[in-house]
Scaffold this motif. Sequence first.
Motif, short mmCIF file in Angstrom:
data_model
loop_
_atom_site.label_atom_id
_atom_site.label_comp_id
_atom_site.label_asym_id
_atom_site.label_seq_id
_atom_site.Cartn_x
_atom_site.Cartn_y
_atom_site.Cartn_z
N GLN A 1 63.42 67.39 33.34
CA GLN A 1 64.20 66.26 32.81
C GLN A 1 64.65 66.53 31.38
O GLN A 1 65.76 66.20 31.00
N HIS A 2 63.78 67.16 30.59
CA HIS A 2 64.19 67.53 29.24
C HIS A 2 65.34 68.52 29.28
O HIS A 2 66.30 68.41 28.50
N VAL A 3 65.22 69.48 30.15
CA VAL A 3 66.29 70.49 30.25
C VAL A 3 67.60 69.81 30.64
O VAL A 3 68.65 70.05 30.02
N ALA A 4 67.53 68.94 31.63
CA ALA A 4 68.73 68.23 32.08
C ALA A 4 69.36 67.44 30.92
O ALA A 4 70.57 67.51 30.70
N ASP A 5 68.53 66.75 30.16
CA ASP A 5 69.05 65.91 29.08
C ASP A 5 69.52 66.75 27.89
O ASP A 5 70.20 66.25 27.00
N THR A 6 69.12 67.99 27.86
CA THR A 6 69.62 68.88 26.80
C THR A 6 70.95 69.49 27.21
O THR A 6 71.88 69.61 26.40
N LEU A 7 71.04 69.87 28.47
CA LEU A 7 72.23 70.57 28.93
C LEU A 7 73.37 69.64 29.31
O LEU A 7 74.50 70.09 29.53
#
Lengths: 253, 253
Positions: free
Chosen positions: B195-201
């Motif tokens: 989820q962090h990756v998604a919200d970063t990308l």
Amino acid sequence: MAKPQEPISTVRKHDCAKCPLRPLPIFRAFEQQELAFVTRFKKGELAVDKGATVLVEGSHSAHLYTVLSGWGFRFKLMPDGRRQILNYVMPGDLIGLQGSLMGEMQHSVESLSPMLLCVFERDQLEELYRNHPGLAYDITWLAAREEQMLDENLLSVGRRSALERAAYLMAFIGSRAQAVGLIGRRSLEVPITQQHVADTLGLSLVHTNKTIRKLSNRKLIAWHDGGCTILDMEGLMVLARWEGLGQRVRPLV
Amino acid sequence: MAKPQEPISTVRKHDCAKCPLRPLPIFRAFEQQELAFVTRFKKGELAVDKGATVLVEGSHSAHLYTVLSGWGFRFKLMPDGRRQILNYVMPGDLIGLQGSLMGEMQHSVESLSPMLLCVFERDQLEELYRNHPGLAYDITWLAAREEQMLDENLLSVGRRSALERAAYLMAFIGSRAQAVGLIGRRSLEVPITQQHVADTLGLSLVHTNKTIRKLSNRKLIAWHDGGCTILDMEGLMVLARWEGLGQRVRPLV
DNA sequence: CGGATCGTTGAGAATTTTCAAGATTAGTGG
DNA sequence: CCACTAATCTTGAAAATTCTCAACGATCCG
């Protein structure tokens, strides 16, 4: 993309005491002593044409600039030519600080109109920090403001839909330009092409075109060859779900 | 998204003279006098658990912090809950500067692991600028570095494909973490969720999952519940077409 | 006139999102 | 110990968004 032209330098020098920008309500008043230093700090003026490359990625510029008039933009390129516009630069903005502090420029700056830039020398930054803590603070302040704008832009590119993104961009540029008197009350005219918009929003040119059309249809903006007019700032902000920049009084170095 | 918990403060205070970070080769050496001021500037330490909200958008924090240990991230939220992660924070990073300079925080910071933060008071910034121009310069330097990282992130979100973006992110986090000794030579372990990756990308969770799978299949990273291990930094950089950060010696305030 | 820049449009292809569901693990209270 | 919940990761498939390709029109300028 416009073919970058060479900067053209001039000798003429506006007197900082009669700076046309400083009287604007958005800029904080300066102490007499600060004004004196800035006057001495300023090495001259650089006048560039529309489409000129002011600063180039990878170079080691010995200067930094304050925009006196005109529009420009900061961008990065990937080796294969993809371009991302990072932010727009307008009167009162300080450019080239990154390069001055950290050695090498990590982005380029190109003009969107003829620009007039106040030229400062990197080497005198040290003296500024040593003898003028208020100005040093101001420079940090401006850096923090740039970071804040980048945060907004990143949120936009990452999380808004194409239509919201385009609306945000127009509102963002418009409100900034308004604050520094770049665009009059009734002539909210922005000198960018759809390619610039595409490279700012992270969209293709074709899709950008179709998105801009939607904004036009809603009478939020009007596009004409080589630029656009903002018709309804309020409407753009609502569409973008954007609260606007906290336009507080800021320093002008 | 993890449920934010309350910060927990402690009294214990590392002696700045014995700062565990400063000896790292990435940080520049300090003058005795600078060290003395920083020691006095430092008000204490804040220890927070994993998932704690360290700074919150809209608040007026009277403090700024230097990360002593642990991981965190900066992010912004839209009213409808969309979240964009702007950058990650690691040991040596200064956080809360924007809020200190400009009044109101425009982003939040949350921890990804237990963190230890050195606490400074906003009110003493003025004295720092007045009496320690070298440190003032350092703070501006750190702000410019943050801006540079944001430029990179914006380029990535705007112009890289999903796969390139993910590769860039992993390489970016990995190289930063390596520079401050957050991850050992062989255990390049990063404590983030997909989820962090998604919200970063700027991608959906589902698509992020499928993209991460591709990186795993190529043996560039390995994902395990609640984190990932970077296996091939070089390969990630090639895939992302990313040159890497100029990891020059930097200040630590 | 010829070339260059800028904007416009349609249509198929590719990417990405949304929806829906399930598997695994860790922690919690009974 | 077990049932239960919450968090995290997975997967498939349809839907929506966005991209690429391929034209074409208009304007400006030398």
